[in-house]
Design a protein around this motif. Structure first.
Motif, PDB file in Angstrom:
ATOM      1  N   THR A  26       0.836  -1.198   0.000  1.00  0.00           N
ATOM      2  CA  THR A  26       0.000   0.000   0.000  1.00  0.00           C
ATOM      3  C   THR A  26       0.869   1.246   0.000  1.00  0.00           C
ATOM      4  N   ALA A  27       0.321   2.341  -0.486  1.00  0.00           N
ATOM      5  CA  ALA A  27       1.072   3.595  -0.511  1.00  0.00           C
ATOM      6  C   ALA A  27       1.259   4.148   0.893  1.00  0.00           C
ATOM      7  N   GLU A  28       0.229   4.015   1.732  1.00  0.00           N
ATOM      8  CA  GLU A  28       0.257   4.645   3.059  1.00  0.00           C
ATOM      9  C   GLU A  28       0.984   3.814   4.111  1.00  0.00           C
ATOM     10  N   GLN A  29       0.783   2.520   4.103  1.00  0.00           N
ATOM     11  CA  GLN A  29       1.281   1.648   5.161  1.00  0.00           C
ATOM     12  C   GLN A  29       2.434   0.747   4.724  1.00  0.00           C
ATOM     13  N   GLY A  30       2.875   0.868   3.492  1.00  0.00           N
ATOM     14  CA  GLY A  30       3.894  -0.050   2.996  1.00  0.00           C
ATOM     15  C   GLY A  30       3.331  -1.451   2.920  1.00  0.00           C
ATOM     16  N   LEU A  31       4.100  -2.417   3.387  1.00  0.00           N
ATOM     17  CA  LEU A  31       3.617  -3.802   3.407  1.00  0.00           C
ATOM     18  C   LEU A  31       2.638  -4.003   4.555  1.00  0.00           C
ATOM     19  N   VAL A  32       1.542  -4.648   4.241  1.00  0.00           N
ATOM     20  CA  VAL A  32       0.547  -5.018   5.250  1.00  0.00           C
ATOM     21  C   VAL A  32       0.249  -6.500   5.078  1.00  0.00           C
ATOM     22  N   ARG A  33       0.333  -7.235   6.165  1.00  0.00           N
ATOM     23  CA  ARG A  33      -0.048  -8.652   6.161  1.00  0.00           C
ATOM     24  C   ARG A  33      -1.349  -8.783   6.930  1.00  0.00           C
ATOM     25  N   ALA A  34      -2.378  -9.264   6.252  1.00  0.00           N
ATOM     26  CA  ALA A  34      -3.710  -9.261   6.849  1.00  0.00           C
ATOM     27  C   ALA A  34      -4.436 -10.571   6.560  1.00  0.00           C
ATOM     28  N   PHE A  35      -5.259 -10.978   7.501  1.00  0.00           N
ATOM     29  CA  PHE A  35      -6.087 -12.172   7.334  1.00  0.00           C
ATOM     30  C   PHE A  35      -7.385 -11.780   6.631  1.00  0.00           C
ATOM     31  N   ALA A  36      -7.741 -12.563   5.623  1.00  0.00           N
ATOM     32  CA  ALA A  36      -8.999 -12.367   4.903  1.00  0.00           C
ATOM     33  C   ALA A  36      -9.842 -13.619   5.115  1.00  0.00           C
ATOM     34  N   HIS A  37     -10.663 -13.602   6.132  1.00  0.00           N
ATOM     35  CA  HIS A  37     -11.453 -14.780   6.494  1.00  0.00           C
ATOM     36  C   HIS A  37     -12.549 -15.014   5.452  1.00  0.00           C
ATOM     37  N   GLY A  38     -12.676 -16.261   5.014  1.00  0.00           N
ATOM     38  CA  GLY A  38     -13.698 -16.630   4.041  1.00  0.00           C
ATOM     39  C   GLY A  38     -13.386 -16.217   2.619  1.00  0.00           C
ATOM     40  N   ALA A  39     -12.164 -15.731   2.364  1.00  0.00           N
ATOM     41  CA  ALA A  39     -11.847 -15.173   1.048  1.00  0.00           C
ATOM     42  C   ALA A  39     -11.793 -16.230  -0.047  1.00  0.00           C
ATOM     43  N   LYS A  40     -11.575 -17.485   0.308  1.00  0.00           N
ATOM     44  CA  LYS A  40     -11.532 -18.523  -0.725  1.00  0.00           C
ATOM     45  C   LYS A  40     -12.918 -19.016  -1.120  1.00  0.00           C
ATOM     46  N   THR A  41     -13.949 -18.556  -0.425  1.00  0.00           N
ATOM     47  CA  THR A  41     -15.318 -18.897  -0.787  1.00  0.00           C
ATOM     48  C   THR A  41     -15.715 -18.092  -2.020  1.00  0.00           C
ATOM     49  N   LEU A  42     -16.182 -18.768  -3.053  1.00  0.00           N
ATOM     50  CA  LEU A  42     -16.456 -18.096  -4.325  1.00  0.00           C
ATOM     51  C   LEU A  42     -17.499 -17.006  -4.202  1.00  0.00           C
ATOM     52  N   THR A  43     -18.416 -17.140  -3.276  1.00  0.00           N
ATOM     53  CA  THR A  43     -19.476 -16.141  -3.129  1.00  0.00           C
ATOM     54  C   THR A  43     -19.054 -14.971  -2.252  1.00  0.00           C
ATOM     55  N   ASP A  44     -17.889 -15.048  -1.650  1.00  0.00           N
ATOM     56  CA  ASP A  44     -17.431 -13.965  -0.780  1.00  0.00           C
ATOM     57  C   ASP A  44     -16.899 -12.817  -1.637  1.00  0.00           C
ATOM     58  N   SER A  45     -17.229 -11.589  -1.270  1.00  0.00           N
ATOM     59  CA  SER A  45     -16.803 -10.418  -2.042  1.00  0.00           C
ATOM     60  C   SER A  45     -15.297 -10.225  -2.027  1.00  0.00           C
ATOM     61  N   LYS A  46     -14.621 -10.867  -1.058  1.00  0.00           N
ATOM     62  CA  LYS A  46     -13.164 -10.726  -0.960  1.00  0.00           C
ATOM     63  C   LYS A  46     -12.425 -11.717  -1.852  1.00  0.00           C
ATOM     64  N   ASN A  47     -13.132 -12.628  -2.491  1.00  0.00           N
ATOM     65  CA  ASN A  47     -12.469 -13.689  -3.252  1.00  0.00           C
ATOM     66  C   ASN A  47     -11.574 -13.150  -4.354  1.00  0.00           C
ATOM     67  N   THR A  48     -12.104 -12.340  -5.220  1.00  0.00           N
ATOM     68  CA  THR A  48     -11.313 -11.789  -6.326  1.00  0.00           C
ATOM     69  C   THR A  48     -10.349 -10.719  -5.853  1.00  0.00           C
ATOM     70  N   ALA A  49     -10.787  -9.894  -4.939  1.00  0.00           N
ATOM     71  CA  ALA A  49      -9.999  -8.733  -4.521  1.00  0.00           C
ATOM     72  C   ALA A  49      -8.767  -9.099  -3.702  1.00  0.00           C
ATOM     73  N   THR A  50      -8.719 -10.297  -3.143  1.00  0.00           N
ATOM     74  CA  THR A  50      -7.546 -10.719  -2.369  1.00  0.00           C
ATOM     75  C   THR A  50      -6.750 -11.785  -3.104  1.00  0.00           C
ATOM     76  N   ALA A  51      -6.967 -11.922  -4.410  1.00  0.00           N
ATOM     77  CA  ALA A  51      -6.187 -12.862  -5.211  1.00  0.00           C
ATOM     78  C   ALA A  51      -4.842 -12.231  -5.570  1.00  0.00           C
ATOM     79  N   LEU A  52      -3.874 -13.091  -5.874  1.00  0.00           N
ATOM     80  CA  LEU A  52      -2.539 -12.642  -6.248  1.00  0.00           C
ATOM     81  C   LEU A  52      -2.599 -11.690  -7.436  1.00  0.00           C
TER      82      LEU A  52
END
Length: 249
Positions: A26-52
């Motif tokens: 990120t521009a503001e925080q540099g590297l951020v390591r964060a947990f994205a719970h449920g992100a591998k669930t296809l119906t979760d809104s975080k699925n695409t946005a937290t992909a490599l």
């Protein structure tokens, strides 16, 4: 603490069955390591946005122990074109690993983020991978404080060799002309490669990607920047090895 930032996903690790641990630049925080719970669930809104390799708008929460969690995420740019070409995908992954190596946690990283995003954009647009590789390999360490001295020969100060090539010394981050070169490990740089290397190191960001270089000069440039990055990092870069294995012979 809560914040909303734009970030590029550099690394993804699985956590249990449906979660991810993402490393984000990120521009503001540099590297951020964060947990994205449920992100591998296809119906979760975080699925695409937290992909490599996804550049996304992330809503983050940090608890009292300093652990970050992605509470919401929305993709901005997924760079899907990279997934259509294994060579370009491998190079994009290499850029991500280099960003993780050179960017610290908790410190602004606006310029490194801009550099990598631009490189990924041009990679999708069909720019020569070898040229983009050289740009990131040299400019990223320059931004981190590892700026080589490319102004002239370390001994006589010559801006260019009177005859023959200039030589780049990766161990020292300096140049030697053909007359002062003392047979230490060095890589030859013809006029085209030297001009390109100086451009990458010193040009304004707005002009950084705006140059062309011939085939032979590009080979010399690439050898020099790769040697320099390996000298600085002093580590095995598995994404670089993967990139080399998938290149056409």
């Amino acid at each position: 603490m809560k914040c909303t930032v734009n970030g590029l996903v550099l690394k993804v690790q699985s956590v249990r069955e449906t979660g991810r641990l993402v490393t984000v630049l990120t521009a503001e925080q540099g590297l951020v390591r964060a947990f994205a719970h449920g992100a591998k669930t296809l119906t979760d809104s975080k699925n695409t946005a937290t992909a490599l390799l996804c550049y996304a708008r992330l809503e983050l929460y940090q608890n009292r122990k300093g652990v970050w969690t992605v509470s919401g995420a929305h993709p901005i740019e997924s760079f899907f074109a990279l997934r259509e070409d294994v060579v370009r995908l491998a190079l994009g992954m290499y850029f991500c690993q280099l960003a993780e190596v050179f960017c610290p946690e908790g410190e602004p990283a606006q310029e490194p983020l801009r550099l990598v995003l631009n490189a990924l954009h041009f990679l999708c647009k069909g720019r020569p991978p070898a040229q983009l590789k050289a740009i990131v390999e040299l400019r990223l360490p320059c931004q981190a404080g590892f700026l080589p001295d490319l102004l002239g020969c370390r001994d006589c100060g010559a801006y260019q060799a009177e005859e023959g090539a200039m030589y780049f010394l990766p161990d020292e981050g300096q140049l030697a002309c053909s007359l002062c070169h003392d047979k230490r490990w060095a890589l030859p740089l013809g006029p085209g490669a030297l001009k390109a290397m100086r451009h990458i190191a010193y040009a304004d960001m707005e002009k950084l990607f705006g140059f062309t270089v011939g085939e032979q000069s590009l080979r010399e440039l690439g050898a020099a920047t790769e040697a320099y990055i390996l000298k600085i990092t002093q580590r095995h870069l598995e994404t670089l090895e993967f990139y080399k294995t998938v290149q056409q012979p």
